[in-house]
Design an enzyme around this catalytic site. Structure first.
Site, mmCIF file in Angstrom:
data_model
loop_
_atom_site.group_PDB
_atom_site.id
_atom_site.type_symbol
_atom_site.label_atom_id
_atom_site.label_comp_id
_atom_site.label_asym_id
_atom_site.label_seq_id
_atom_site.Cartn_x
_atom_site.Cartn_y
_atom_site.Cartn_z
ATOM 1 N N ASP A 80 -83.488 -50.038 -7.220
ATOM 2 C CA ASP A 80 -82.759 -48.850 -7.656
ATOM 3 C C ASP A 80 -82.064 -48.247 -6.441
ATOM 4 O OD1 ASP A 80 -83.584 -48.994 -10.324
ATOM 5 O OD2 ASP A 80 -85.370 -47.795 -9.968
ATOM 6 N N ASP B 21 -79.528 -49.760 -15.500
ATOM 7 C CA ASP B 21 -79.973 -48.578 -16.253
ATOM 8 C C ASP B 21 -78.782 -47.836 -16.860
ATOM 9 O OD1 ASP B 21 -82.579 -49.155 -15.389
ATOM 10 O OD2 ASP B 21 -82.376 -47.872 -13.627
#
Length: 161
Positions: A120, A136
């Site tokens: 991330d 995401d």
């Protein structure tokens, strides 16, 4: 078979491009940050690129449950492909929505299978939001598109013959 591929090509195109973009952005982050936790402020205290690894799902739910999550992402991906492939009538907008969801599921699934975690890096600090990635974003974008499709489809009055 070729006719079917042509009818579903928007779904496939969005999914493939989304997976490539997701994996490319994660690769760039891993190659350009020295270690996990490093951050690059693009707008100080508002938006940063921050290298984080996530062993859980969205917002770090199910942290450490990589084995379960990798299989869930694989199963969801197969179900999406089968569903779209066998849907007799699916609009372009629906194809795009399902394509974005598939790209996100596969993008994060690749990370889980290869590394045991997801990379991330998108860090919105202004609203103290959990760090996330392109996959995401794709999943959420796909869900929004499908919600729009469901509201527009249900708001049209039915014609009686």
């Amino acid at each position: 078979m070729m006719r079917l591929i042509r009818r579903k090509r928007s779904f496939l195109l969005v999914a493939i491009l989304g997976i490539i973009f997701d994996q490319l952005t994660k690769y760039i982050v891993v190659q350009n940050f020295a270690e996990v936790g490093d951050t690059l402020p693009l707008w100080q205290n508002v938006f940063h690129f921050t290298y984080v690894i996530n062993t859980g799902a969205a917002f770090s739910f199910f942290r450490g449950q990589v084995d379960i999550l990798r299989w869930i992402s694989l199963i969801v991906s197969f179900i999406l492909v089968i569903f779209v492939w066998h849907s007799p009538k699916i609009t372009l907008l629906e194809q795009l929505g399902y394509g974005f969801i598939l790209s996100g599921a596969v993008g994060n699934g690749i990370d889980r299978f290869l590394f045991g975690y997801v990379v991330d890096f998108l860090d919105f600090r202004l609203i103290n939001f959990p760090v996330f990635n392109v996959a995401d974003v794709a999943i959420n974008f796909g869900v929004v598109i499908l919600l729009i499709c469901s509201f527009t489809a249900s708001s049209k009055p039915e014609r009686k013959n």
